[in-house]
Design a protein around this motif. Structure first.
Motif, short mmCIF file in Angstrom:
data_model
loop_
_atom_site.label_atom_id
_atom_site.label_comp_id
_atom_site.label_asym_id
_atom_site.label_seq_id
_atom_site.Cartn_x
_atom_site.Cartn_y
_atom_site.Cartn_z
N ASN A 11 0.85 -1.18 0.00
CA ASN A 11 0.00 0.00 0.00
C ASN A 11 0.89 1.24 0.00
O ASN A 11 1.99 1.21 0.58
CB ASN A 11 -0.92 0.01 1.22
CG ASN A 11 -2.11 0.94 1.03
OD1 ASN A 11 -2.23 1.60 0.00
ND2 ASN A 11 -2.98 1.00 2.03
N ALA A 12 0.45 2.28 -0.67
CA ALA A 12 1.20 3.53 -0.72
C ALA A 12 0.24 4.69 -0.54
O ALA A 12 -0.89 4.67 -1.05
CB ALA A 12 1.94 3.68 -2.05
N LEU A 13 0.68 5.70 0.22
CA LEU A 13 -0.20 6.83 0.51
C LEU A 13 0.64 8.08 0.75
O LEU A 13 1.73 8.02 1.33
CB LEU A 13 -1.05 6.54 1.75
CG LEU A 13 -2.21 7.51 2.02
CD1 LEU A 13 -3.23 7.46 0.89
CD2 LEU A 13 -2.88 7.16 3.35
N ASP A 14 0.11 9.21 0.27
CA ASP A 14 0.70 10.52 0.52
C ASP A 14 -0.02 11.12 1.72
O ASP A 14 -1.19 11.52 1.62
CB ASP A 14 0.54 11.40 -0.71
CG ASP A 14 1.17 12.79 -0.52
OD1 ASP A 14 1.92 12.97 0.46
OD2 ASP A 14 0.89 13.68 -1.35
N ILE A 15 0.65 11.16 2.86
CA ILE A 15 0.06 11.66 4.10
C ILE A 15 0.49 13.11 4.28
O ILE A 15 1.69 13.41 4.42
CB ILE A 15 0.50 10.80 5.30
CG1 ILE A 15 0.13 9.34 5.07
CG2 ILE A 15 -0.13 11.31 6.58
CD1 ILE A 15 0.66 8.41 6.13
N ILE A 16 -0.49 14.02 4.26
CA ILE A 16 -0.20 15.46 4.31
C ILE A 16 -0.50 16.00 5.70
O ILE A 16 -1.62 15.84 6.21
CB ILE A 16 -1.03 16.21 3.25
CG1 ILE A 16 -0.76 15.64 1.85
CG2 ILE A 16 -0.72 17.71 3.29
CD1 ILE A 16 -1.66 16.24 0.77
N ASN A 17 0.50 16.62 6.31
CA ASN A 17 0.37 17.24 7.62
C ASN A 17 -0.40 16.34 8.61
O ASN A 17 -1.49 16.69 9.08
CB ASN A 17 -0.34 18.60 7.51
CG ASN A 17 0.52 19.64 6.81
OD1 ASN A 17 1.67 19.38 6.46
ND2 ASN A 17 -0.04 20.83 6.59
#
Length: 295
Positions: free
Chosen positions: A133-139
């Motif tokens: 799984n891949a995710l862009d976690i912002i702040n």
């Protein structure tokens, strides 16, 4: 008148003599009642035997690598967001089984209560799951950033897990009904399984900080930052347990049939649920056919 009384007395004497000469009929002494009674089988006593059958294993790996990711991202802003990821999935496997049983029955009229111990060996009963799984976690919560800045934590996780059930023992109470040559029963109790369980996860984390500026015309412009690796949280972790003893519970139904003397056959269905080991939950559905002897 005296002639009439004399004739009646003679007739009564002849009737009594004829009744004394009649054969001893079963109906006169309750013979038919005995023939209608139910034949009861004595199930009381010690017994032992063997069984074989078929098993379906259902393993839930949905949370198997959570313990490893929590360790990798401990004391960081990524621990809470990644702890909810379901990286792996459920999987099933099938296998044959064989083993033995020994027990004791106590019978009160038609009720049969018992205590039984069983051992079951499973032939290469192994399940596995892989995923990423891949995710862009912002702040994320807890992240400290300047006003107008955005931290992009790009997290990629790749994991795998396996579970193999080698064998198990159970201690279960039984409650049956004496149906003559057959006895249906239900049972429930405790189970202990011996397993090999493993899990691994690899993480790759990068961080990019974007900023916002306002030009002369009042337009907001996002300025991408430089993507940098985060070595402290880019690592591989694994864990393996061999011959781990896992507690659980069991329940099911069965039927025994007396073949000859103390020799009996049985067929039963058994459900087993084990406690999670390394965040992996395993349950079994067993079908058994057995042969035993009551001493």
């Amino acid at each position: 008148m005296r002639r009439l009384v004399l004739a009646a007395a003679m007739l009564g004497t002849m009737s009594v003599a004829q009744a004394a000469d009649m054969p001893d009929l079963p109906v006169l002494r309750g013979g038919f009642t005995d023939g209608l009674s139910k034949t009861s089988r004595n199930w009381d006593g010690f017994y032992a035997g063997g069984h074989f059958g078929y098993t379906t294993d259902s393993s839930d790996f949905g949370q198997s690598v959570v313990g490893l990711t929590n360790y990798i991202f401990r004391d960081s802003v990524l621990q809470q967001p990644t702890s909810t990821w379901s990286l792996l999935s459920k999987n099933t496997a099938q296998s044959t089984n064989f083993g033995g049983f020994v027990g004791r029955n106590w019978q009160w009229y038609d009720a049969v209560l018992g205590l039984e111990g069983t051992y079951t060996y499973f032939n290469n009963l192994k399940t596995a799951s892989t995923g990423s799984n891949a995710l862009d976690i912002i702040n994320p919560p807890g992240d400290t950033v300047p006003p107008g800045a955005y931290n992009h934590w790009n997290v990629t996780l790749t994991g795998a897990a396996t579970a193999r059930v080698k064998d198990m023992v159970t201690l279960r109470g039984r409650m049956g009904w004496d149906g003559g040559d057959f006895m249906p029963y239900i049972f429930g109790g405790a189970a202990i399984g011996r397993m090999d369980v493993s899990r691994t996860v690899s993480s790759n984390v990068t961080l990019r900080t974007d900023t916002t500026t306002t030009d002369l015309f009042g337009n907001t412009v996002i300025v991408p930052g430089t993507t940098n690796p985060v070595p402290a949280q880019s690592q591989t972790q694994g864990q393996h347990k061999t011959n781990a003893f896992v507690a659980g519970w069991t329940a099911g139904i069965g039927l025994e049939y007396c073949l000859w003397g103390g020799l009996f056959a049985r067929v039963e269905y058994e459900y087993v649920q084990f406690s999670p080991v390394m965040n992996t939950s395993v349950s079994l559905n067993n079908a058994h056919v057995g042969l035993g002897y009551k001493f």
